[in-house]
Design a protein around this motif. Structure first.
Motif, PDB file in Angstrom:
ATOM      1  N   ASP A  20     -21.362 123.933  52.291  1.00  0.00           N
ATOM      2  CA  ASP A  20     -22.342 124.069  53.360  1.00  0.00           C
ATOM      3  C   ASP A  20     -21.633 124.512  54.645  1.00  0.00           C
ATOM      4  OD1 ASP A  20     -24.165 123.565  55.507  1.00  0.00           O
ATOM      5  OD2 ASP A  20     -25.308 122.224  54.193  1.00  0.00           O
ATOM      6  N   ASP A  21     -21.733 125.795  54.963  1.00  0.00           N
ATOM      7  CA  ASP A  21     -21.029 126.329  56.129  1.00  0.00           C
ATOM      8  C   ASP A  21     -21.583 125.764  57.435  1.00  0.00           C
ATOM      9  OD1 ASP A  21     -19.266 127.897  54.670  1.00  0.00           O
ATOM     10  OD2 ASP A  21     -20.643 129.596  54.596  1.00  0.00           O
ATOM     11  N   GLU A  22     -22.866 125.470  57.467  1.00  0.00           N
ATOM     12  CA  GLU A  22     -23.466 124.893  58.671  1.00  0.00           C
ATOM     13  C   GLU A  22     -22.914 123.491  58.928  1.00  0.00           C
ATOM     14  OE1 GLU A  22     -27.888 123.679  60.425  1.00  0.00           O
ATOM     15  OE2 GLU A  22     -27.716 125.079  58.733  1.00  0.00           O
ATOM     16  N   LYS A  54     -20.541 122.163  62.020  1.00  0.00           N
ATOM     17  CA  LYS A  54     -20.938 120.988  62.800  1.00  0.00           C
ATOM     18  C   LYS A  54     -19.816 119.955  62.822  1.00  0.00           C
ATOM     19  CE  LYS A  54     -24.655 117.591  63.297  1.00  0.00           C
ATOM     20  NZ  LYS A  54     -25.962 117.099  62.761  1.00  0.00           N
TER      21      LYS A  54
END
Length: 274
Positions: free
Chosen positions: A251-253, A257
């Motif tokens: 999950d790059d997001e 974060k």
């Protein structure tokens, strides 16, 4: 051949101390740093303990401390790659990242949960899983932000992560007494390691493979997760890249974060916050 062994004081439970250790290493060994293997860690810490930086102890030690330490070593790693050919960072993750079924709850990292018994133990596994997911995402984002741009300019640096295998006899997770779990349960778990777990030597093999194998540099795809391959008897045989066990590991997001959360925590710890 290893000719000299140096000891460095490194307290991962405080980000400022971890950063000072990186600065100390750079002063004393300014010529070269080829490989960093981030292999320290804790597991199943008391859930009612908060670090001096204000975070729960497992994430503080396993991720935030390493973040502070490694970020301080990046200039020396880059210098080494430019002058001597290549340099790399290897984070120690785990298949326990799958315990973090909901990803990383950043708000919960600042709160204590004084559970006991098997409820507390379950929470401990979840927090440990989140820290191992953080190790994985840090390697992914570090490669994306630091290593990949340098590789495009011809400087060979990389960041990857590795699962060492199941090693139950290290004492890493304590003995369960903090949760009121009888000592004989811990003894049974430790004894089973001789049947179902890796030896410490086998547990080191995948990190060593990722840190030193020429095969790692045969691909442009880094920020990857490597795992041990076993024989039919459960003994170490080789290592290979593998997709994470959950969607959160890619999950790059979430990785971005986590990076921003960690940067902000580091700035506050060393007195550079806005």
């Amino acid at each position: 051949m290893l000719s000299r062994l140096f000891f460095l004081s490194l307290d991962l439970s405080e980000m400022k101390k971890a950063r000072l250790s990186a600065q100390s290493f750079e002063r004393e060994h300014s010529g070269r740093l080829d490989i960093v293997i981030a292999n320290a860690g804790v597991s199943l810490q008391r859930s009612d303990e908060i670090s001096s930086d204000g975070y729960e102890k497992t994430m503080q030690t396993n991720h935030l401390g390493h973040f502070a330490f490694i970020m301080g070593l990046l200039p020396l790693l880059e210098k080494t790659a430019r002058e001597h050919g290549k340099a790399s960072v290897v984070m120690t993750s785990s298949d326990a990242h799958a315990f973090a079924k909901d990803g990383i709850d950043f708000e919960s990292l600042k709160t204590s949960k004084p559970h006991r018994g098997f409820r507390g133990l379950g929470d401990g596994f979840k927090r440990y899983g989140a820290s191992k997911l953080a190790n994985m995402l840090f390697a992914r984002e570090l490669d994306k932000r630091w290593a990949e741009p340098l590789r495009k300019s011809g400087v060979l640096v990389a960041a990857n992560c590795a699962h060492p295998g199941t090693i139950l006899n290290t004492g890493l997770g304590g003995n369960g007494e903090d949760w009121g779990i009888p000592g004989f349960v811990n003894r049974i778990v430790r004894a089973s390691s001789y049947i179902f777990g890796f030896s410490t030597l086998e547990g080191a093999m995948t990190q060593i493979y990722v840190a030193t194998s020429p095969e790692i540099w045969s691909t442009e795809d880094h920020g990857r997760y490597y795992v041990p391959v076993t024989t039919w008897r459960g003994r170490y045989y080789s290592s290979r890249a593998q997709k994470p066990d959950t969607k959160w590991g890619e999950d790059d997001e979430l990785a971005a974060k986590l990076w921003e959360f960690s940067e902000d925590a580091l700035k506050k710890a060393i007195g550079e916050s806005d």
